[in-house]
Design a protein around this motif. Sequence first.
Motif, PDB file in Angstrom:
ATOM      1  N   VAL A  14       0.835  -1.202   0.000  1.00  0.00           N
ATOM      2  CA  VAL A  14       0.000   0.000   0.000  1.00  0.00           C
ATOM      3  C   VAL A  14       0.870   1.252   0.000  1.00  0.00           C
ATOM      4  N   GLU A  15       1.928   1.244   0.803  1.00  0.00           N
ATOM      5  CA  GLU A  15       2.777   2.421   0.937  1.00  0.00           C
ATOM      6  C   GLU A  15       3.441   2.800  -0.388  1.00  0.00           C
ATOM      7  N   LEU A  16       3.734   1.853  -1.222  1.00  0.00           N
ATOM      8  CA  LEU A  16       4.383   2.170  -2.494  1.00  0.00           C
ATOM      9  C   LEU A  16       3.441   2.878  -3.458  1.00  0.00           C
ATOM     10  N   LEU A  17       2.122   2.782  -3.207  1.00  0.00           N
ATOM     11  CA  LEU A  17       1.152   3.448  -4.067  1.00  0.00           C
ATOM     12  C   LEU A  17       0.860   4.883  -3.623  1.00  0.00           C
ATOM     13  N   LEU A  18       1.059   5.182  -2.349  1.00  0.00           N
ATOM     14  CA  LEU A  18       0.641   6.472  -1.791  1.00  0.00           C
ATOM     15  C   LEU A  18       1.282   7.688  -2.455  1.00  0.00           C
ATOM     16  N   PRO A  19       2.553   7.659  -2.879  1.00  0.00           N
ATOM     17  CA  PRO A  19       3.116   8.860  -3.516  1.00  0.00           C
ATOM     18  C   PRO A  19       2.382   9.288  -4.784  1.00  0.00           C
ATOM     19  N   VAL A  20       1.755   8.366  -5.498  1.00  0.00           N
ATOM     20  CA  VAL A  20       1.052   8.724  -6.741  1.00  0.00           C
ATOM     21  C   VAL A  20      -0.457   8.512  -6.627  1.00  0.00           C
ATOM     22  N   SER A  21      -0.893   7.839  -5.554  1.00  0.00           N
ATOM     23  CA  SER A  21      -2.321   7.610  -5.336  1.00  0.00           C
ATOM     24  C   SER A  21      -2.618   7.768  -3.841  1.00  0.00           C
ATOM     25  N   PRO A  22      -2.697   9.013  -3.368  1.00  0.00           N
ATOM     26  CA  PRO A  22      -2.769   9.277  -1.924  1.00  0.00           C
ATOM     27  C   PRO A  22      -3.978   8.666  -1.226  1.00  0.00           C
ATOM     28  N   GLY A  23      -5.047   8.410  -1.936  1.00  0.00           N
ATOM     29  CA  GLY A  23      -6.249   7.888  -1.298  1.00  0.00           C
ATOM     30  C   GLY A  23      -6.243   6.380  -1.073  1.00  0.00           C
ATOM     31  N   THR A  24      -5.166   5.712  -1.453  1.00  0.00           N
ATOM     32  CA  THR A  24      -5.122   4.258  -1.329  1.00  0.00           C
ATOM     33  C   THR A  24      -5.074   3.850   0.141  1.00  0.00           C
ATOM     34  N   GLU A  25      -5.844   2.843   0.497  1.00  0.00           N
ATOM     35  CA  GLU A  25      -5.812   2.303   1.855  1.00  0.00           C
ATOM     36  C   GLU A  25      -6.138   0.813   1.798  1.00  0.00           C
ATOM     37  N   ILE A  26      -5.770   0.123   2.861  1.00  0.00           N
ATOM     38  CA  ILE A  26      -6.043  -1.300   2.955  1.00  0.00           C
ATOM     39  C   ILE A  26      -6.828  -1.557   4.225  1.00  0.00           C
ATOM     40  N   SER A  27      -7.784  -2.456   4.142  1.00  0.00           N
ATOM     41  CA  SER A  27      -8.650  -2.725   5.281  1.00  0.00           C
ATOM     42  C   SER A  27      -7.870  -3.380   6.419  1.00  0.00           C
ATOM     43  N   PRO A  28      -8.085  -2.917   7.663  1.00  0.00           N
ATOM     44  CA  PRO A  28      -7.463  -3.596   8.815  1.00  0.00           C
ATOM     45  C   PRO A  28      -7.843  -5.075   8.883  1.00  0.00           C
ATOM     46  N   TRP A  29      -9.058  -5.392   8.421  1.00  0.00           N
ATOM     47  CA  TRP A  29      -9.477  -6.791   8.431  1.00  0.00           C
ATOM     48  C   TRP A  29      -8.584  -7.637   7.526  1.00  0.00           C
ATOM     49  N   LEU A  30      -8.164  -7.054   6.410  1.00  0.00           N
ATOM     50  CA  LEU A  30      -7.298  -7.797   5.502  1.00  0.00           C
ATOM     51  C   LEU A  30      -5.925  -8.041   6.136  1.00  0.00           C
ATOM     52  N   LEU A  31      -5.465  -7.079   6.937  1.00  0.00           N
ATOM     53  CA  LEU A  31      -4.210  -7.269   7.657  1.00  0.00           C
ATOM     54  C   LEU A  31      -4.351  -8.362   8.711  1.00  0.00           C
ATOM     55  N   VAL A  32      -5.521  -8.405   9.361  1.00  0.00           N
ATOM     56  CA  VAL A  32      -5.776  -9.453  10.349  1.00  0.00           C
ATOM     57  C   VAL A  32      -5.765 -10.821   9.668  1.00  0.00           C
ATOM     58  N   CYS A  33      -6.419 -10.905   8.511  1.00  0.00           N
ATOM     59  CA  CYS A  33      -6.421 -12.172   7.746  1.00  0.00           C
ATOM     60  C   CYS A  33      -5.006 -12.585   7.375  1.00  0.00           C
ATOM     61  N   THR A  34      -4.214 -11.596   6.933  1.00  0.00           N
ATOM     62  CA  THR A  34      -2.836 -11.883   6.544  1.00  0.00           C
ATOM     63  C   THR A  34      -2.037 -12.415   7.726  1.00  0.00           C
ATOM     64  N   PHE A  35      -2.210 -11.791   8.882  1.00  0.00           N
ATOM     65  CA  PHE A  35      -1.454 -12.207  10.062  1.00  0.00           C
ATOM     66  C   PHE A  35      -1.793 -13.642  10.466  1.00  0.00           C
ATOM     67  N   PHE A  36      -3.079 -13.935  10.592  1.00  0.00           N
ATOM     68  CA  PHE A  36      -3.459 -15.285  11.032  1.00  0.00           C
ATOM     69  C   PHE A  36      -3.143 -16.331   9.964  1.00  0.00           C
ATOM     70  N   GLY A  37      -3.303 -15.959   8.691  1.00  0.00           N
ATOM     71  CA  GLY A  37      -2.962 -16.896   7.630  1.00  0.00           C
ATOM     72  C   GLY A  37      -1.483 -17.230   7.623  1.00  0.00           C
ATOM     73  N   ALA A  38      -0.633 -16.198   7.811  1.00  0.00           N
ATOM     74  CA  ALA A  38       0.806 -16.439   7.840  1.00  0.00           C
ATOM     75  C   ALA A  38       1.213 -17.205   9.097  1.00  0.00           C
ATOM     76  N   LEU A  39       0.540 -16.921  10.209  1.00  0.00           N
ATOM     77  CA  LEU A  39       0.820 -17.658  11.445  1.00  0.00           C
ATOM     78  C   LEU A  39       0.470 -19.139  11.275  1.00  0.00           C
ATOM     79  N   PHE A  40      -0.630 -19.385  10.584  1.00  0.00           N
ATOM     80  CA  PHE A  40      -1.022 -20.763  10.279  1.00  0.00           C
ATOM     81  C   PHE A  40       0.048 -21.473   9.452  1.00  0.00           C
ATOM     82  N   LEU A  41       0.555 -20.802   8.419  1.00  0.00           N
ATOM     83  CA  LEU A  41       1.582 -21.404   7.567  1.00  0.00           C
ATOM     84  C   LEU A  41       2.876 -21.658   8.339  1.00  0.00           C
ATOM     85  N   GLY A  42       3.242 -20.705   9.209  1.00  0.00           N
ATOM     86  CA  GLY A  42       4.458 -20.880   9.995  1.00  0.00           C
ATOM     87  C   GLY A  42       4.365 -22.059  10.953  1.00  0.00           C
TER      88      GLY A  42
END
Length: 340
Positions: free
Chosen positions: A194-222
């Motif tokens: 997301v951060e790499l898009l902000l300099p040219v697309s300031p309104g970009t954001e990612i849902s906190p829920w998607l970050l939660v999914c990413t965390f638990f999914g990666a924890l599962f894989l680990g």
Amino acid sequence: MRAGRARAVPARGRAAAGAPRARRGRPARAGRAAARPGPRRGARAVILALLQTLRPRQWTKNLLLFAGVLFSLQITQLPLLGRAAAGFAAFCLLSGLVYLLNDLLDVEADRQHAAKRHRPIASGRLPQGVAWGAMLPIAGGAAAIAWWLGPAFTVAAALYLGLNLAYSFGLKKQVLIDVFIIATGFVLRAIAGVELLLPVSPGTEISPWLLVCTFFGALFLGLAKRRRELENAGVHAGKSREVLRHYSPELLDGLLLVTAAASLMSYALYTIWPGTVEKFGTEALLWTVPFVAYGIFRYLFLVRAWSGSEDPSQVLLSDRPMAATVVLYVVAVVAILYGT
């Protein structure tokens, strides 16, 4: 009798005299001819060994850098897609740098492992001096890309590198903290996307829920990786990876069930969350939940049934049902988000 001996001596002499001439002749020239391209073959072998140590198969994990441009509905904008590709390249270099360092630090332990002893550094195909020397240009390339993508991306990349350095120099030996660091690394990838898009697309954001999914999914894989490592190594688990001394099959099986349920539920809630529905103008993402559920269940099955499931990237590339599930999921998401 004397004549017989006299004739035998020259025969032995001719044989003895002939042998050195044969060694000085064609075989020697053939040896010199074969030796000439040796250095070139040696250099190619070292380069290939270095590339293998950077783990190109593991770069599939860095595809998470494209999540930002995908879920912000901007994947059709080529400049933004190009920035995501540059971020992907930067994290491939960073992750390769970490793998290189880990193999240098763990070379003795890897030599005791049934599979890891064939790695380039552990087997001697990649000299340790060459590996240490390659780290500077790899780090320099990643730093140059990060600087071009902006300060916020650079911070995320630096945090990722710092976290993995801490992992390499000691935290990988701490029970549970090791898998939490792995999961946090995936979250930092998603944030960097997301951060790499902000300099040219300031309104970009990612849902906190998607970050939660990413965390638990990666924890599962680990945790699944640790479970398979424990089973593959057997009584020698502590020699191949020190932290495995502190894990047990019962503990890992319980944690796998918890993280699998958390991953599935958090993703399901994300698809029907009011903010998600408002952003995409549809509740149809709910139809992608079966793909996620099947992927999690399939992976749980492989952890117990297949020794090769020790490596998540290998599972993705080798198990056809899993690969098909990932492809169908991506196709479904793109069709829902960009076709409505």
